[in-house]
Design a protein around this motif. Sequence first.
Motif, PDB file in Angstrom:
ATOM      1  N   ALA B  99      -8.473 127.336 135.040  1.00 49.07           N
ATOM      2  CA  ALA B  99      -8.934 127.744 136.383  1.00 49.07           C
ATOM      3  C   ALA B  99     -10.144 128.664 136.262  1.00 49.07           C
ATOM      4  O   ALA B  99     -11.122 128.519 136.998  1.00 49.07           O
ATOM      5  CB  ALA B  99      -7.803 128.437 137.130  1.00 49.07           C
ATOM      6  N   ILE B 100     -10.077 129.592 135.297  1.00 48.25           N
ATOM      7  CA  ILE B 100     -11.203 130.515 135.104  1.00 48.25           C
ATOM      8  C   ILE B 100     -12.444 129.731 134.677  1.00 48.25           C
ATOM      9  O   ILE B 100     -13.538 129.971 135.179  1.00 48.25           O
ATOM     10  CB  ILE B 100     -10.846 131.592 134.057  1.00 48.25           C
ATOM     11  N   PHE B 102     -13.116 126.571 135.220  1.00 44.05           N
ATOM     12  CA  PHE B 102     -13.597 125.709 136.311  1.00 44.05           C
ATOM     13  C   PHE B 102     -14.360 126.508 137.373  1.00 44.05           C
ATOM     14  O   PHE B 102     -15.120 125.933 138.145  1.00 44.05           O
ATOM     15  CB  PHE B 102     -12.427 124.967 136.966  1.00 44.05           C
ATOM     16  N   ALA B 280      -6.805 122.802 138.619  1.00 42.29           N
ATOM     17  CA  ALA B 280      -6.458 123.867 137.661  1.00 42.29           C
ATOM     18  C   ALA B 280      -5.454 124.822 138.283  1.00 42.29           C
ATOM     19  O   ALA B 280      -5.449 125.008 139.476  1.00 42.29           O
ATOM     20  CB  ALA B 280      -7.694 124.619 137.266  1.00 42.29           C
TER      21      ALA B 280
END
Lengths: 345, 280
Positions: B99-100, B102, B280
């Motif tokens: 997630a970070i 992305f 994510a």
Amino acid sequence: MAKALLELNEVDYHHKILLPKVFNPLNRVKGLGIEKISLSLISGNIIGLVGPNGAGKTTLMKLLAGLLIPDDGEIIFNGKKLENKQRPNWSKKMIGMMPENIHWYGTSTPFKVIERLFTIRNMKNNNIEKFLDFVGLGIKAHDSLDSLSQGMHQRLSLACALIGSPEILLLDEPMNGLDPVAREAFAGVLKNLAKQGKAILISSHQLAELERMVDSVILMHNGEIIEKGNLENIRKKYGIHNDLVLKFPKEIKNLENILSKANFENLNYKIFKTDDDFTIKINSPKGGWDNKTKQEILQCFISNDIIPFDFTSQKIELVEILSAVTGLDVDKVGMSLREKGDNNE
Amino acid sequence: MNNKIESLKLLFKLSKMEIKNNFLTLRMMVLFPILMLFIGGSSWGFADRNTQLPADVSANTPFEVLFLSSVFVLFSATLGVVLIGFDGISRKKNSGLLAIEFCQPTSRTILGLSQLLGVWLTVALPTIIISLISILLIYKQMGAFPSIGDLILFLLATSLVLLWYASIQLLVSSVAKDVGSAVTLGVGAWLLFTMIWLLITTVLATILGVDATNMDNEQFASFSSKVDMFSPNGLYQLLLEAKLDNVSRKLPIWQLSIATIFWTFIPSYFFIWRFKKLHA
């Protein structure tokens, strides 16, 4: 006037849930999500995003960060409307995201983690240690992730969000695992960042921890924003006031008599007994407490030689505010099941 | 144009970082001796004139020795790709790191490709180095080197089969929801092509009326060569067999070329497509 860096207008998003059927193994149905969300993130403002578990806070955060693409509605970045597809890189540069519960583990180090993100952002790697110093991780820069405490992990997550000095910070449950000292330091860091003109959105399911640092709050429930604005104004609007809590060293047998003698027979209160104390929690009257009434309540006990060892005003919890705003019972508001979003796509 | 050069530079930097990180893992420490023993050991053994081989197995030339040791490449190096890549995506996804990444202002294509190149080259580089060492071992035993063409074919085919496996592994890793399913899918994909493929070929042959009771007959050989084009292991063997003289199941070069292009681009395209759509 401070400018809106990011605006959402009537944005909808529903998770797509895989529900295989005999002749359609990839069948997906509309799951839970968020509906008709409108909000603005203003430069220099700290906004608290508050709601119980499952309210849609993380979904909203991911949507703002560009990790999810809305089904409907408008996203406006710095005055430019974005298409509902993958975010352009210029808009991603403006955002720093700290997702909830990052599991930092392994033999890698904070330095390596940040070095990789610096590289991904095409930034020079020569000031990583200084950067880690800013979040208090400088001395741990080359320690393995496995050896860091939960608080240190949170600091590392915050550091990831701060890379590139983004104008908008999205922090999902950032206080998890932080001790009171670290929380205080964290609040200080955020206030400084807001002073520098950053728009900050912090989500939490604990209102009390946000109250001291945010300028306004957004209350979410069942995927919708049910109220937003200054917390004090929300309290006033719904007549929500602090409870009065008195603690005594032993049980008061004739409590009703004492209160009725002092003309307080209509007070709405609850009693909590433990081995060490006897607590009376008196709900606020409509319109809130005035100092005179509080003095009279205290006086009525003292005049009967019953001296409390504690006399405080207790802040209303999130669940009680949600209950007031939604009109649901306190018992139901946290546990109410979301019924929306079962339709086939 | 400048943007493309910048993107390529970034891809190179990220892949290098990925390889460096992978090299320093415990998995690599386990893998490296396995590669050395399997590829180096088999080349040394097959090149030894005193080794007793079955009558139908020929190891008279350096390339024939390399061909025989390619079986050990399939057992060790492809397993290495599984070891490195099975949780390449799922680990990052479950930890929240994806997630970070992305959220960063870099295209997902570059992030995905760097992941792919990272997993591939982490295994391919030591495999190539060990293969080159094997050439020296073969020279020591037989007093001859394979021709440059043979050597290039062997190294290229070996690198490609590892790329195909890296794409498959990352693709299944992007589907996996947790470590358990990542292991199951990763090892399952490896088992399918390494252990079960012959069974699938035999069952298909039987269904389609090809005599599968005698695997030496020409009809089955021709059938199995066609089925093998749909397996990375099979295609790897077919590519190497193209240079051998006494092999009955040779396919036309154009068919091999199409299959090679297919395996090189389609799984990696699917992986990147999937990576770009990943939540994510």
